[in-house]
Design a protein around this motif. Structure first.
Motif, PDB file in Angstrom:
ATOM      1  N   VAL A 123       1.443  11.159   7.516  1.00 52.76           N
ATOM      2  CA  VAL A 123       2.017  10.036   8.453  1.00 52.76           C
ATOM      3  C   VAL A 123       0.664   9.184   8.725  1.00 52.76           C
ATOM      4  CG1 VAL A 123       3.826  11.082   9.184  1.00 52.76           C
ATOM      5  CG2 VAL A 123       1.755  11.822  10.284  1.00 52.76           C
ATOM      6  N   GLY A 124      -0.290   9.043   8.044  1.00 56.23           N
ATOM      7  CA  GLY A 124      -1.446   8.262   8.416  1.00 56.23           C
ATOM      8  C   GLY A 124      -1.072   6.812   8.526  1.00 56.23           C
ATOM      9  N   ASP A 125      -0.141   6.383   7.620  1.00 52.51           N
ATOM     10  CA  ASP A 125       0.245   4.867   7.582  1.00 52.51           C
ATOM     11  C   ASP A 125       0.868   4.641   8.926  1.00 52.51           C
ATOM     12  OD1 ASP A 125       2.304   6.724   6.769  1.00 52.51           O
ATOM     13  OD2 ASP A 125       3.273   4.891   5.765  1.00 52.51           O
ATOM     14  N   ARG A 126       1.397   5.529   9.709  1.00 46.37           N
ATOM     15  CA  ARG A 126       2.287   5.451  10.873  1.00 46.37           C
ATOM     16  C   ARG A 126       1.157   5.531  12.129  1.00 46.37           C
ATOM     17  NH1 ARG A 126       5.976   2.510   9.911  1.00 46.37           N
ATOM     18  NH2 ARG A 126       7.529   3.088  11.272  1.00 46.37           N
ATOM     19  N   ALA A 127       0.119   5.826  11.885  1.00 48.72           N
ATOM     20  CA  ALA A 127      -0.809   6.173  13.045  1.00 48.72           C
ATOM     21  C   ALA A 127      -0.760   5.482  14.403  1.00 48.72           C
ATOM     22  CB  ALA A 127      -2.312   6.208  12.615  1.00 48.72           C
ATOM     23  N   GLU A 128      -0.844   4.102  13.957  1.00 50.44           N
ATOM     24  CA  GLU A 128      -0.683   3.059  15.358  1.00 50.44           C
ATOM     25  C   GLU A 128       0.629   2.668  15.827  1.00 50.44           C
ATOM     26  OE1 GLU A 128      -3.737   2.786  16.645  1.00 50.44           O
ATOM     27  OE2 GLU A 128      -4.589   4.006  14.979  1.00 50.44           O
ATOM     28  N   HIS A 129       1.836   3.609  15.287  1.00 50.10           N
ATOM     29  CA  HIS A 129       3.001   3.158  15.945  1.00 50.10           C
ATOM     30  C   HIS A 129       3.235   4.105  17.044  1.00 50.10           C
ATOM     31  CE1 HIS A 129       4.618   0.557  12.683  1.00 50.10           C
ATOM     32  NE2 HIS A 129       3.438   0.926  12.083  1.00 50.10           N
ATOM     33  N   LEU A 130       4.049   3.544  17.892  1.00 52.25           N
ATOM     34  CA  LEU A 130       4.806   4.469  19.024  1.00 52.25           C
ATOM     35  C   LEU A 130       5.616   5.486  18.491  1.00 52.25           C
ATOM     36  CD1 LEU A 130       4.898   1.548  21.665  1.00 52.25           C
ATOM     37  CD2 LEU A 130       3.232   3.407  21.728  1.00 52.25           C
ATOM     38  N   PRO A 131       5.851   6.550  19.265  1.00 51.81           N
ATOM     39  CA  PRO A 131       6.904   7.583  18.833  1.00 51.81           C
ATOM     40  C   PRO A 131       8.229   6.837  18.718  1.00 51.81           C
ATOM     41  CG  PRO A 131       5.577   8.380  20.767  1.00 51.81           C
ATOM     42  CD  PRO A 131       4.949   6.978  20.332  1.00 51.81           C
ATOM     43  N   ALA A 132       8.567   5.895  19.410  1.00 46.85           N
ATOM     44  CA  ALA A 132       9.760   5.311  19.386  1.00 46.85           C
ATOM     45  C   ALA A 132      10.193   4.437  17.805  1.00 46.85           C
ATOM     46  CB  ALA A 132      10.100   4.392  20.567  1.00 46.85           C
ATOM     47  N   GLU A 133       8.825   4.179  17.339  1.00 46.74           N
ATOM     48  CA  GLU A 133       8.918   3.392  16.068  1.00 46.74           C
ATOM     49  C   GLU A 133       8.839   4.440  15.017  1.00 46.74           C
ATOM     50  OE1 GLU A 133       6.414  -0.136  18.150  1.00 46.74           O
ATOM     51  OE2 GLU A 133       5.566   1.110  16.826  1.00 46.74           O
ATOM     52  N   LEU A 134       9.119   5.794  15.308  1.00 54.03           N
ATOM     53  CA  LEU A 134       8.861   6.775  14.064  1.00 54.03           C
ATOM     54  C   LEU A 134      10.255   7.309  13.707  1.00 54.03           C
ATOM     55  CD1 LEU A 134       5.442   8.367  15.187  1.00 54.03           C
ATOM     56  CD2 LEU A 134       5.756   6.510  13.563  1.00 54.03           C
ATOM     57  N   SER A 135      10.399   7.696  12.562  1.00 54.85           N
ATOM     58  CA  SER A 135      11.732   8.513  12.259  1.00 54.85           C
ATOM     59  C   SER A 135      11.475  10.013  12.855  1.00 54.85           C
ATOM     60  CB  SER A 135      11.931   8.698  10.888  1.00 54.85           C
ATOM     61  OG  SER A 135      10.778   9.652  10.296  1.00 54.85           O
ATOM     62  N   GLY A 136      12.576  10.693  12.881  1.00 53.12           N
ATOM     63  CA  GLY A 136      12.567  12.145  13.534  1.00 53.12           C
ATOM     64  C   GLY A 136      11.604  13.177  12.704  1.00 53.12           C
ATOM     65  N   GLY A 137      11.504  12.771  11.587  1.00 54.69           N
ATOM     66  CA  GLY A 137      10.590  13.791  10.691  1.00 54.69           C
ATOM     67  C   GLY A 137       9.300  13.316  10.776  1.00 54.69           C
ATOM     68  N   GLN A 138       9.026  11.943  10.902  1.00 54.39           N
ATOM     69  CA  GLN A 138       7.636  11.466  11.311  1.00 54.39           C
ATOM     70  C   GLN A 138       6.975  12.096  12.627  1.00 54.39           C
ATOM     71  OE1 GLN A 138       8.214   7.209  10.666  1.00 54.39           O
ATOM     72  NE2 GLN A 138       7.417   7.434   8.551  1.00 54.39           N
ATOM     73  N   GLN A 139       8.134  11.685  13.551  1.00 54.90           N
ATOM     74  CA  GLN A 139       7.616  12.424  15.061  1.00 54.90           C
ATOM     75  C   GLN A 139       7.218  14.061  14.827  1.00 54.90           C
ATOM     76  OE1 GLN A 139      10.442  11.500  18.104  1.00 54.90           O
ATOM     77  NE2 GLN A 139      10.724   9.354  17.216  1.00 54.90           N
ATOM     78  N   GLN A 140       7.969  14.627  14.134  1.00 53.59           N
ATOM     79  CA  GLN A 140       7.712  16.134  14.004  1.00 53.59           C
ATOM     80  C   GLN A 140       6.391  16.378  13.462  1.00 53.59           C
ATOM     81  OE1 GLN A 140       8.650  17.969  16.068  1.00 53.59           O
ATOM     82  NE2 GLN A 140      10.500  18.784  15.587  1.00 53.59           N
ATOM     83  N   ARG A 141       6.202  15.653  12.678  1.00 55.45           N
ATOM     84  CA  ARG A 141       4.752  15.907  12.065  1.00 55.45           C
ATOM     85  C   ARG A 141       3.776  15.453  12.761  1.00 55.45           C
ATOM     86  NH1 ARG A 141       4.646  15.877   5.970  1.00 55.45           N
ATOM     87  NH2 ARG A 141       6.446  16.375   5.079  1.00 55.45           N
ATOM     88  N   VAL A 142       3.880  14.350  13.586  1.00 57.23           N
ATOM     89  CA  VAL A 142       2.943  14.093  14.547  1.00 57.23           C
ATOM     90  C   VAL A 142       2.996  15.111  15.610  1.00 57.23           C
ATOM     91  CG1 VAL A 142       2.209  12.415  16.446  1.00 57.23           C
ATOM     92  CG2 VAL A 142       3.075  11.575  14.226  1.00 57.23           C
ATOM     93  N   ALA A 143       3.992  15.639  15.928  1.00 60.16           N
ATOM     94  CA  ALA A 143       3.771  16.821  16.942  1.00 60.16           C
ATOM     95  C   ALA A 143       3.164  18.026  16.315  1.00 60.16           C
ATOM     96  CB  ALA A 143       5.287  17.296  17.412  1.00 60.16           C
ATOM     97  N   VAL A 144       3.177  18.339  15.085  1.00 59.63           N
ATOM     98  CA  VAL A 144       2.468  19.544  14.266  1.00 59.63           C
ATOM     99  C   VAL A 144       1.096  19.072  14.465  1.00 59.63           C
ATOM    100  CG1 VAL A 144       2.223  20.732  12.137  1.00 59.63           C
ATOM    101  CG2 VAL A 144       4.703  20.093  12.913  1.00 59.63           C
ATOM    102  N   ALA A 145       0.821  17.729  13.994  1.00 57.80           N
ATOM    103  CA  ALA A 145      -0.679  17.360  13.906  1.00 57.80           C
ATOM    104  C   ALA A 145      -1.536  17.773  15.278  1.00 57.80           C
ATOM    105  CB  ALA A 145      -0.728  15.974  13.753  1.00 57.80           C
ATOM    106  N   ARG A 146      -0.375  17.278  16.734  1.00 58.53           N
ATOM    107  CA  ARG A 146      -1.098  17.551  17.816  1.00 58.53           C
ATOM    108  C   ARG A 146      -1.255  19.136  17.964  1.00 58.53           C
ATOM    109  NH1 ARG A 146       2.601  15.450  22.431  1.00 58.53           N
ATOM    110  NH2 ARG A 146       3.702  17.439  21.836  1.00 58.53           N
ATOM    111  N   ALA A 147      -0.409  19.774  17.573  1.00 58.08           N
ATOM    112  CA  ALA A 147      -0.400  21.257  17.667  1.00 58.08           C
ATOM    113  C   ALA A 147      -1.424  22.178  17.197  1.00 58.08           C
ATOM    114  CB  ALA A 147       0.955  21.874  17.309  1.00 58.08           C
ATOM    115  N   ILE A 148      -1.894  21.526  16.024  1.00 60.98           N
ATOM    116  CA  ILE A 148      -2.988  22.339  15.206  1.00 60.98           C
ATOM    117  C   ILE A 148      -4.236  21.633  15.426  1.00 60.98           C
ATOM    118  CG2 ILE A 148      -1.272  22.948  13.594  1.00 60.98           C
ATOM    119  CD1 ILE A 148      -2.438  20.831  11.516  1.00 60.98           C
ATOM    120  N   ALA A 149      -4.251  20.445  16.291  1.00 68.85           N
ATOM    121  CA  ALA A 149      -5.539  19.600  16.403  1.00 68.85           C
ATOM    122  C   ALA A 149      -6.725  20.305  16.755  1.00 68.85           C
ATOM    123  CB  ALA A 149      -5.258  18.486  17.222  1.00 68.85           C
ATOM    124  N   ASN A 150      -6.659  21.246  17.681  1.00 67.36           N
ATOM    125  CA  ASN A 150      -7.480  22.064  18.103  1.00 67.36           C
ATOM    126  C   ASN A 150      -8.033  23.520  17.583  1.00 67.36           C
ATOM    127  OD1 ASN A 150      -8.602  20.287  20.264  1.00 67.36           O
ATOM    128  ND2 ASN A 150      -6.860  20.975  21.292  1.00 67.36           N
TER     129      ASN A 150
END
Lengths: 248, 402
Positions: free
Chosen positions: A140-167
């Protein structure tokens, strides 16, 4: 606690009781679970069976009435008593993914990941680069500068996973992460957990109703009336293409 | 990463409207201080500018501005003889209201001691100072008179030869400078019929006395103009102003005050008279009003910040869930409060700077007052954020799962 090598999660005899007297409800009774690093565990069960109570308890959000919890070899809960700063511990050792993506609406996808890194002390520039790399890695690198409201459900969930594993947490806890996704996209997310667990040495406990993707998990458990028991072995995976991480 | 700024960026429209609202409220607080400062400045302007060391007025009065005062013109010669006094000037002050182009025109008429005082101490925007003993006038810009304009006051016509700026009396009326003689003529602006009636009455009174029968010339003198009859003439001044050698003011005040028919004040005493009278009440009134507005601004800001916090409760719970320490949550709300306060202050200053000069009376935005208000806004922002902070700190991380 056992004398074996430290597990990513070691829950022992967890019990959670709500209310007293006639209103007393036992949401979780004597639940024990050991999950090794790199292992992915599924938790099944009907609504109200105690799955979420278990998840919030080992997620250090909801203290147990009795029992003990150790994460990454560190004892953190002894009954309702916290043995460490739980918020700081959550920040470093736990990653959460929810049914809804639960992203902060006023931050972009990249910033949602970056904030988790910065909270753990990573400097702004490094956190920004790491967040971007992680989003790229999850497709989802190409959606990095988009707000959550501008992402699809799957993209949002990938971002959430990215946040979960970031640390690089020891344990990832996911509560029905594919509930808002269609079948193929749901499976992609489940496979993502397995891949992350393997590559990063983290364990994942995933609460799910999605029986179609159970083959992804190493072990499957069922909860009923607050008690945990091993589920039937998952069916053998059907032959097919290897897990895809293409964007949803 | 600054979460406060990110949230504001996401809700820019609402933030701007909030700042505008808070700013207009702060402009009111700023304006109250400015109005008070303007009243003080107006009240003491003439005293400060006119450059007199000692003000000599009617005994036991607080003249010439705080109350009416009448002294004889000869007082000037007496004051001039006091040791240490280097110069003595006549001073006449009164307020009149006339009509000009169908609208009321209020003038604070200041009579200058011609030819010693030509109004040179008043800053000119255009034209010149007084150059002749009659029929010339220097007007403050606030009166709206034009240079060269002829103004009919009573039976005479006065030409505007100079325009000053910021010269107003304690009541806020613009000052018109003329010579003492002209000021008196304007003050005693009797209609011809009134003069005739007054002379007739004088002659009738004299005719009833035995004295005119013994000295007929007296009856003839009674019908002469009042100015030619010392016994009935009404030539008075409101004050005599003295310039005193350095270090001798206190002694001069003591000497003049000992005469028994006049009171004397130094410049500081005259200022105290002005500020301690009606201005003190205005100060109290404006101070209370300003305090009330400050409290209202605090409550409004607190409610705004509380509402903004309520809108973010889920995000705050989420931040706590992923391990954000309380200082991050606190910083988010506090920074927004300070940003709203700072932006509101900027709006207040910009709007006030544009609006206040259009007010009928002076509103002075003094540096000290602006700095004081900045501190008040800082305090308001901190206090107002407490409600939101308290709410945010009570949010449980589990609420992110709801």
């Amino acid at each position: 606690m056992s004398g074996r090598a430290p597990a990513a999660l070691e829950a022992e005899a967890l019990t959670r009781v709500y209310g007293e007297g006639e209103t007393r409800v036992v949401a979780m009774r004597d639940v024990s679970l050991r999950v090794a690093a790199g292992e992915v565990v599924a938790l099944l069960g009907p609504s109200g069976s105690g799955k979420s109570t278990f998840l919030t308890t080992v997620g250090l959000i909801n203290p147990p009435t009795a029992g003990r919890v150790a994460i990454g070899g560190v004892r953190v809960l002894d009954g309702p008593r916290a043995l460490t700063d739980l918020r700081a511990f959550r920040r470093r050792q736990l990653g959460f993914v929810f049914q809804k993506s639960n992203l902060i609406p006023f931050l972009t996808a990249r910033e949602n990941v970056q904030v988790a890194l910065e909270l753990d002390g990573t400097s702004g520039r490094r956190a920004r680069a790491a967040a971007h790399a992680l989003l790229e890695e999850l497709g989802v690198g190409d959606r990095a500068e988009h707000l959550p409201a501008e992402l699809s459900g799957g993209q949002q969930q990938r971002v959430a996973v990215a946040r979960a594993i970031a640390n690089r947490p020891a344990l990832i806890l996911a509560d029905e992460p594919t509930a808002a996704l269609d079948g193929p996209r749901g499976r992609q997310v489940m496979e993502l957990f397995r891949r992350i667990a393997r590559e990063r040495g983290a364990a994942a406990v995933v609460v799910t109703h999605d029986h179609r993707a159970l083959d992804v998990f190493d072990r499957t458990y069922e909860m009923e009336d607050g008690a945990l028991r091993p589920a039937s072995p998952p069916p053998a995976p059907e032959p097919g293409p290897s897990p895809s991480l293409t964007p949803a | 990463m600054n979460l406060a700024v990110r949230d504001i960026r996401h809700n820019a429209g609402r933030f701007l409207l909030t700042c505008l609202g808070v700013g207009l409220l702060l402009m009111m607080v700023m304006g109250m201080g400015g109005i008070y400062r303007g009243i003080v400045e107006d009240a003491t302007l003439l005293v400060d500018r006119i450059g007199a060391d000692v003000w000599v007025v009617q005994r036991d009065t607080r003249g010439p501005f705080a109350e009416q005062s009448r002294v004889a013109p000869s007082l000037r010669d007496r004051v001039a003889t006091v040791p240490g006094v280097t110069a003595a000037r006549e001073f006449l002050f009164h307020t009149i209201q006339r009509e000009r182009r169908g609208a009321p025109l209020r003038l604070a008429v200041v009579g200058l001691s011609w030819p010693d005082d030509r109004g040179a101490w008043g800053p000119l925007l255009a034209g010149r100072h007084l150059a002749q003993g009659h029929y010339e006038l220097i007007a403050d810009r606030s009166l709206g008179l034009e240079l060269g304009e002829a103004l009919h006051l009573g039976r005479e016509t006065y030409r505007v030869v100079g325009i000053t700026s910021g010269m107003v009396a304690s009541g806020g009326d613009g000052v018109a400078f003329v010579t003492v003689g002209d000021a008196r003529a304007i003050q005693l602006d009797l209609a011809a019929e009134a003069v005739r009636a007054e002379r007739a009455a004088r002659v009738a009174r004299a005719a009833r006395d035995e004295l005119p029968a013994q000295a007929p010339a007296l009856l003839e003198r009674a019908s002469a103009p009042a100015g030619e009859l010392p016994a009935v003439e009404g030539r008075t001044l409101t004050a005599v102003l003295a310039t005193v050698s350095p270090g001798r003011t206190a002694a001069a005040v003591r000497t003049i005050a000992s005469w028994g028919d006049v009171s004397a004040f130094d410049a500081e005493g005259q200022r105290a008279l002005l500020l301690g009278g009606s201005v003190a009440k205005v100060r109290l009134q404006i101070g209370l009003f300003r305090t009330l507005l400050t409290v209202i601004a605090t409550i409004v800001m607190a409610l705004i910040l509380y509402t903004l916090t309520l809108d973010k409760l889920h995000s705050i719970a989420l931040l706590k869930l992923i391990g954000a320490p309380n200082r991050v949550i606190l910083g988010l709300i506090l920074e927004q409060a300070l940003l709203i306060g700072a932006a509101g202050y900027a709006v207040a200053y910009a709007a006030g700077s544009w609006l206040f000069p259009r007010f009928p009376r002076r509103v002075i935005l003094a540096g000290d007052d602006l700095a004081q208000l900045a501190l008040i806004v800082l305090a308001i922002s901190l206090v107002a954020s407490l409600l939101g902070i308290a709410k945010a700190l009570r949010v449980a991380p589990a609420e992110a799962l709801a």
